[in-house]
Each structure stands twice: as structure tokens, then as C-alpha cells.
Design an enzyme around this catalytic site. Structure first.
Site, PDB file in Angstrom:
ATOM      1  N   GLU A 101      42.394  46.465  62.774  1.00  0.00           N
ATOM      2  CA  GLU A 101      42.546  47.848  63.213  1.00  0.00           C
ATOM      3  C   GLU A 101      43.186  48.009  64.586  1.00  0.00           C
ATOM      4  O   GLU A 101      43.854  49.009  64.846  1.00  0.00           O
ATOM      5  CB  GLU A 101      41.168  48.538  63.216  1.00  0.00           C
ATOM      6  CG  GLU A 101      40.527  48.660  61.842  1.00  0.00           C
ATOM      7  CD  GLU A 101      41.361  49.493  60.894  1.00  0.00           C
ATOM      8  OE1 GLU A 101      41.970  50.491  61.330  1.00  0.00           O
ATOM      9  OE2 GLU A 101      41.424  49.136  59.691  1.00  0.00           O
ATOM     10  N   SER A 145     -15.242  70.964  40.511  1.00  0.00           N
ATOM     11  CA  SER A 145     -16.384  70.060  40.725  1.00  0.00           C
ATOM     12  C   SER A 145     -16.178  69.053  41.843  1.00  0.00           C
ATOM     13  O   SER A 145     -17.108  68.309  42.171  1.00  0.00           O
ATOM     14  CB  SER A 145     -16.702  69.322  39.422  1.00  0.00           C
ATOM     15  OG  SER A 145     -17.113  70.232  38.434  1.00  0.00           O
TER      16      SER A 145
END
Length: 753
Positions: A175, A446
Site C-alpha cells: 500500500e 405458585s
């Protein structure tokens, strides 16, 4: 006159020149401020969130299969040699592991190699192979469960020292070979690209340096190319090079370069691309994988290894040729590398939005902003997540098909009741963002009964062998008539306290509730939750669970029971690091209270919940007789809500199944939510619940009327609290022999637990 005209002209020219000179200076000044505010601005990004750091200790009951599952979930790969971190070797009853490096709260943990020997499905010993020394424990690094992102742009920031030298050399070669020598732009490259662009009358070639590529990724639309943008790109590059050091620019480039879109997520930076494409940390990539990623920089859409394999292989081989020409690799390695295939291992990120929501709410308690933090180290448990995800998907899909109800939903919370850590949560069947059922108040049915029974024991209203009225009754407060029933319509004159809880009978708990008092029950719940503003209506139906609580509330209540009366506030965060690198130990912020009720009373209720699994409403779970579990089913009127609480020795699960429209599910606690837990423990490697030895807990035999009897009758064994021997001698009588117990250890089978 002429002189004045000339003077005015000169003045105008000077002003014009100054004006023309000022414009670029002002423009540069504006750009400089723009760069300053946006170049390294992660302040708007969300933090990166990590799972729990895993402690491997010789005292932990880790069997070899559980350890292998943890390695799999932590992205470790089986290998024949420990070439790199993230690998392990399995040899019969021993595992060699090359542990990755990671950051903890206060230090950096280096890579290390360990040998773990197993015997009888437990850890026998641990050896640190780097120093050839036996040790007691080590840690496995946390995994990322939520990436730093802004508008679906995802990042994983690493320092330049974390990148392999070989990767940096390849990037510079391909690059920008002159990166360390230019000032942000390469004049020769720019001239070549300008000539080519003019010929084509559009931007077709960039001639960009690494700095220019970085500028393009940060400040400009990737696809919108024109000459004005190119000019700004060059100008900003020059400014950045003047303001920042080369290493800093390169580090930022490595973390910000664009790598395409996966599953609608924009992937930025080599560290994240490494995970998403190869399932590896950046320092674990081999040379082939490094070059594949470098190949993608040219165009992440065109050079996508999933879509265009041949194109990227050609690009890869071109780079290998360049490396060979520059003597970075020799001919032998070149031939070997170009013959390699591309093996992808997509990183399957599962963002748990429910757990993320819990973390955000806890941060609010600190009066902090979620976006103030850079890193969050959570208590998220990978094994619990995996087990819950599998079980919920499988069982809820079956239940939807069985009931023909497509909108059946689920929420599930898994906690370590000993330290309050929230290990995992499920907020919906499909893990949707924005609606977290963990926080939705529901009638709990419950599930409330053990809480009422506990308070009655604390207030010494009853004992486990007390007889409770179980007759069909009618309650009339002058406004409303209430005729409660037992679920099976089974009524007796009397029932033993423990049996009424084991079989979840309604009439006995109502009688116990009235005896204890509605106000006392409400205040007890508020005490445990440390929330005296919670709105609980004072209706008798509260005794059967007509009370709106969410999963966090319920977990907090049962955490105090399973932790022997000690409260640790539920928490999902271990520690935090903000964007100024200030560290917060969240564990120092959480509420802790000891002995809000006695260990003995907790013990009795937990024993009842053990018997619920063995012979009560959850007895279908009692398939492995060697595995001790605690449990409680819960069902609300018309089967609207299906609840289950289950616990082994390490974690407690609260599970709800229902519908958002509060219509019937046709599912009870045992036929719905309990099925999820039954499936869950197939994958979670449960450990039998361990009851502490308490000096005041003794086991006795009782008959069907709750009388303590001699061992020869041997009807039922229950634990009781005995404060002193005198109390025992003065109160217990065997009705079958009519003898007062004076020497209880000899005459009766009263056992110390």
C-alpha cells in the site's frame, strides 16, 4: 487626482490579495479543527463488551467434557502441536493449551502454555509449561460479546504493538512503501493518477498513501469520488501528517480500514476482520491469512473471499510474488503459499440484546453514560449462553407446534446465586432488540409460595411437620367473595406443612398467609428487593401469586434464599474502563447484606424445594437420582403464565413462558417452563446442590400427622431446627410408644446433618 486613484487601486489589490490568502488559511484552520474533533473521536462509539474471565482451578468440579466445551466456545482449535495461541492438544485424560494473552482489570496477562491432567472426571493438577511448575489455577481470556460501534460500523481497537510485524511489512509493501518518508502524499503517484484521471474525465486511480486512505475512511463517503474530494483528501492528509506521529497514524489506519459488510454490519480494522473472516485474533493469523486481508484493502466488495474466491486468490498470489521479489519470502515458501486454499471461519457474533439491556441499566445506577466507557468486562457466561440458547430454541419451537400457539414467548435469567453474578439472559425467542421481557412484571403464581412459607418459619408460626388446614373455604371481605381451590380439587382436613409446599396446594398457603399477614409478606419482599416503592396490592390473592414481579425481582429473592439469607445484589458487570482509561471495579458498588434471615430457615425451604424435584410437582426432573436439584413450578390463572425456578450447586435459572397479550398458553409450570430447564441441564454440566452442615439442623422421622416418631416406624424424614437439647427433651413425644424423649440420640433416629 491620478495619485489617489492609483493609491485606491493598489489598496484594493492588496486587500484582494490578503483576502485571497486568508481564504485558504481560514479553510485550513477550519479543517484543522474538524480533524481535531473527528480524527480520533471514539466518544460517540459504544463500548466493547467482554464475557466473564474464566477461572480454571483445581478445586472446581470441571470434568474434561465441560473444559473442552469451554475451549470450543472460547474459539480454541484442536491441533497436533501448540504452534500458536488459541490451540490445544487432547491426549486421553489430559489437555495441553496455549492460552491467549489478554487484559484484565489491573494488568496484562501474557500468553502461556498449560497442561491440565484429569482423573475421575475432575482436574487432578495444572502445570504451567513455560516455567515447568505445578500451579493451582489460571485464567482463560474473555470473549467479545459486543463490539464497539457507531451506526452499525463495528470496530475492535488494538495497539500497534499487538499487530504481527509480518502483517505491517506486507501492508507497507503493498500500500505505501514510502510511508515513513513522505509527508502524507506521494507526488509521483499523484501525478500519475492525475494524468490517468484527466484522460478518463473521472477519478479512476487514487495514488493514495496510507494517510490518504485513512482520511478517506474517516471523513469521506467510500463510493463518492470527485476532484474536490480528492483535493480535500490531500489537504487533510498533509495536516494530519503535521499533527501526528507516523506510528500513531499507522495504528489508526490498521484499526479503521474498511473490510466490507457482513450480515448488515460494516467491518472496520484488521483486528475485527481477522475475527469475522477467520475466527482468529490478529496475532494468530498465518501468512496466507494476513495476505488475504491485505488483498481486500484494494476493494472489500470485489475482493471478498466469500463472493469472489478466484479474484482474491489472484490478488493474493500477486502480493506473494511481490514479497518474493523483495526477498520477504523464498521460492520454496512462495510455491507452498500460492498452492494454499482459503479456509474461512466466519466469526458468528451473537449479540444478546437482553443482556446488553441489563448492563445499560446497571450503568445508569452509577449515574454514568453507557457511551462514557471504552471497555466493559461483564459476568456473561459463554456456557450458560450456549445451553440456554439451544434449549430455548428447541423446546419453545416444540411447544409452539404442540399448542398451535405461534406467539408463545420466553424469558430466562441465569445467575450465580453465591455472588449475584448474572450469567446470561434470554429476553425473547428471537433475541429481538428493544423489547426485553426480563423487565416485564408478570403475576408469579405458585413461585410465591416458598417465600410465604419461609416467612412463616422465620416468625415461628409453623414448622415443617406442622399440620395445616386444607378444607375448601369461602372468603368474604364484604366487597368480594373469593372461593380458592387446589389445582387438583383435592381437599383434606389437614395436611403437613412440608407436603403442602411439595405438592403446591393452594388452601394451606392461604391459611399460612393469613396467619403471617399480608402486610408482613409485602414488607418482606420489599426488604429483600431493597425497594420500598414497589407497588404491591394488598389482596388475599397475593397468597397465590397475584403479584406483578419481573425476573430480576424473582431472582433477587431466591438468591437470598439459596445463599442462606445473605443478599448480594444481582450484577452483570465485573469492571469498567472509561474513555479516559479510568477503571471502575463494579463489584465494590453492589449491595451486600448478611443474615437478613437465618441460615437454618433457608435450609428448611431449600430442603422443601429439593423434595419438590424428588416427589412433588417437578418430579419429572428426577431422572438422574445422583443429581440433587432444587425447583419450584408456578402457574397463574387460566394457564396464562408458566414459571419454573431450578438450581444446581452453581447457578439458578428463572424461566417464564407466556404470551404478550396475556391469553392462555394451556401450559402449567411443569408442562412449559420446566421443560426448558430439563433441556438446559443436558448442556450446562450441572453439579449436585450441596447443603451446608448447620449445627442446629437435625433430621427426624415423622408420621402422617407430623408427629416425631421412633426410627422403627420410619415414615418420613425431615430436617428440624433444634436450638438446644433441653427444648428437644421437653417437647417431643412418640405417640406410638407414649414415651417422652429424654435421651433423643438413643431412642430416636435424630441425625445431625
Amino acid at each position: 487626482m491620478k495619485k489617489n486613484i492609483m493609491k485606491n487601486k493598489v489598496t484594493k489589490i492588496i486587500v484582494l490579495i490578503l483576502f485571497l490568502l486568508t481564504i485558504p488559511l481560514v479553510y485550513i484552520y477550519i479543517l484543522s479543527n474538524f480533524i481535531k474533533n473527528n480524527f480520533y473521536n471514539f466518544n460517540e462509539n459504544s463500548p466493547t463488551i467482554f464475557s466473564k474471565i474464566i477461572d480454571i482451578d483445581i478445586n472446581n468440579n470441571f470434568n474434561i467434557n465441560k473444559f473442552l466445551k469451554i475451549l470450543e466456545l472460547s474459539r480454541y482449535k484442536e491441533s497436533d502441536k501448540l504452534y500458536e495461541s488459541g490451540n490445544y492438544i487432547l491426549e486421553k485424560n489430559r489437555i495441553f493449551i496455549f492460552r491467549r494473552s489478554f487484559y484484565s482489570f489491573d494488568n496484562y496477562i501474557k500468553k502461556a502454555k498449560f497442561l491440565i491432567n484429569f482423573n475421575n472426571n475432575k482436574i487432578l493438577n495444572i502445570i504451567n509449561l513455560d516455567i515447568n511448575k505445578e500451579i493451582k489455577n489460571f485464567q482463560i481470556e474473555p470473549q467479545i460479546i459486543y463490539f464497539s460501534n457507531l451506526n452499525n460500523n463495528f470496530y475492535l481497537y488494538k495497539f500497534i504493538t499487538d499487530f504481527p510485524d509480518s502483517l505491517i511489512k506486507i501492508i507497507l509493501l503493498v500500500e505505501d512503501e514510502n510511508f515513513f518518508f513522505h509527508k502524507g502524499i506521494n507526488i509521483n503517484s499523484i501525478l500519475r493518477s492525475v494524468i490517468k484521471n484527466i484522460k478518463n474525465r473521472k477519478i479512476v486511480q487514487g495514488g493514495s498513501t496510507i494517510t490518504q486512505q485513512l482520511v478517506k475512511n474517516i471523513f469521506f463517503n467510500y463510493y463518492n469520488k470527485n476532484f474536490i474530494r480528492k483535493f480535500n483528501e490531500i489537504l487533510i492528509s498533509l495536516i494530519i501528517e503535521n499533527k501526528y506521529k507516523k506510528d500513531y497514524i499507522l495504528e489508526f489506519y490498521l484499526n479503521k480500514i474498511f473490510f466490507g459488510n457482513i450480515n448488515n454490519n460494516n467491518i472496520y480494522g484488521f483486528p475485527l476482520a481477522s475475527l469475522f473472516y477467520f475466527g482468529k485474533n490478529i496475532d494468530e493469523l498465518d501468512l496466507n491469512e494476513q495476505v488475504i486481508l491485505v488483498s481486500m484493502i484494494k476493494g472489500p466488495s470485489l475482493y471478498n473471499p466469500y463472493k469472489n474466491k478466484k479474484i482474491i486468490i489472484d490478488r493474493r498470489n500477486f502480493i506473494f510474488k511481490k514479497m518474493k521479489d523483495k526477498n520477504l519470502i523464498d521460492n520454496y515458501l512462495f510455491d507452498k503459499l500460492i498452492s494454499k486454499d482459503i479456509i474461512l471461519n466466519n466469526y458468528n457474533i451473537y449479540i444478546n440484546y437482553s443482556y446488553l439491556d441489563i448492563i445499560k441499566n446497571e450503568i445508569k445506577k452509577l449515574n454514568k453514560n453507557f457511551y462514557d466507557f471504552k471497555y466493559i468486562f461483564s459476568n456473561f457466561d459463554l456456557l450458560s449462553q450456549n445451553s440456554s440458547k439451544i434449549s430455548c430454541k428447541k423446546i419453545l419451537s416444540n411447544l409452539r407446534e404442540k399448542t398451535k400457539i405461534k406467539d408463545l414467548e420466553i424469558s430466562m435469567l441465569i445467575t450465580d446465586f453465591k455472588n449475584g453474578n448474572i450469567k446470561c439472559s434470554i429476553g425473547s425467542f428471537d433475541n429481538k432488540f428493544g423489547y426485553n421481557r426480563i423487565y416485564i412484571n408478570r403475576n408469579i403464581g405458585s413461585i410465591i409460595k416458598p417465600i410465604i412459607y419461609l416467612l412463616s418459619l422465620i416468625k415461628k408460626k409453623y414448622k415443617l411437620n406442622s399440620l395445616i388446614d386444607n378444607k375448601n373455604v369461602i372468603y368474604n371481605d364484604g366487597k368480594k367473595i373469593w372461593i380458592p381451590k387446589n389445582l387438583n380439587n383435592n381437599f383434606k382436613e389437614k395436611v403437613i406443612f412440608i407436603d403442602s409446599l411439595i405438592h403446591s396446594l393452594n388452601i394451606p398457603v392461604i391459611n399460612i398467609g393469613f396467619s403471617v399477614g399480608i402486610d408482613n409478606i409485602i414488607n418482606f419482599i420489599k426488604l429483600i428487593l431493597n425497594d420500598y416503592n414497589i407497588d404491591i396490592k394488598k389482596y388475599p390473592s397475593i397468597f397465590l401469586g397475584s403479584i406483578g414481579l419481573n425476573l430480576i425481582n424473582i431472582s433477587q429473592i431466591y438468591q437470598s434464599i439459596f445463599n442462606y439469607g445473605n443478599i448480594v445484589e444481582l450484577n452483570s458487570i465485573s469492571f469498567l474502563i472509561d474513555k479516559k482509561d479510568i477503571k471502575y471495579n463494579f463489584q465494590n458498588q453492589i449491595r451486600k447484606e448478611n443474615n437478613i434471615f437465618s441460615e437454618e430457615h433457608s435450609y428448611l425451604i431449600m430442603y422443601c424445594m429439593k423434595k419438590i424435584i424428588e416427589e412433588g410437582t417437578a418430579k419429572n426432573l428426577n431422572k438422574n437420582k445422583d443429581l440433587v436439584l432444587l425447583g419450584k413450578t408456578g402457574t397463574t390463572n387460566n394457564f396464562v403464565d408458566s414459571w419454573f425456578i431450578g438450581s444446581d450447586n452453581n447457578e439458578m435459572c428463572i424461566i417464564w413462558i407466556g404470551r404478550d397479550n396475556n391469553c392462555t398458553t394451556y401450559l402449567s409450570g411443569s408442562s412449559g417452563s420446566m421443560k426448558i430447564y430439563e433441556e438446559y441441564i443436558k448442556y450446562s454440566f450441572p453439579e449436585s446442590f450441596y447443603f451446608k452442615e448447620l449445627k442446629n439442623i437435625y433430621y427426624v422421622n415423622i408420621d402422617e400427622y407430623g408427629n416425631i416418631i421412633c426410627s422403627e416406624h420410619n415414615k418420613k424424614i425431615i430436617p428440624i431446627i433444634i436450638d438446644n437439647e433441653e427444648a428437644l427433651n421437653n417437647n417431643f413425644l412418640c405417640p406410638h410408644h407414649n414415651i417422652i424423649v429424654k435421651y433423643f440420640n438413643k431412642i430416636f433416629n435424630i441425625k445431625k446433618k
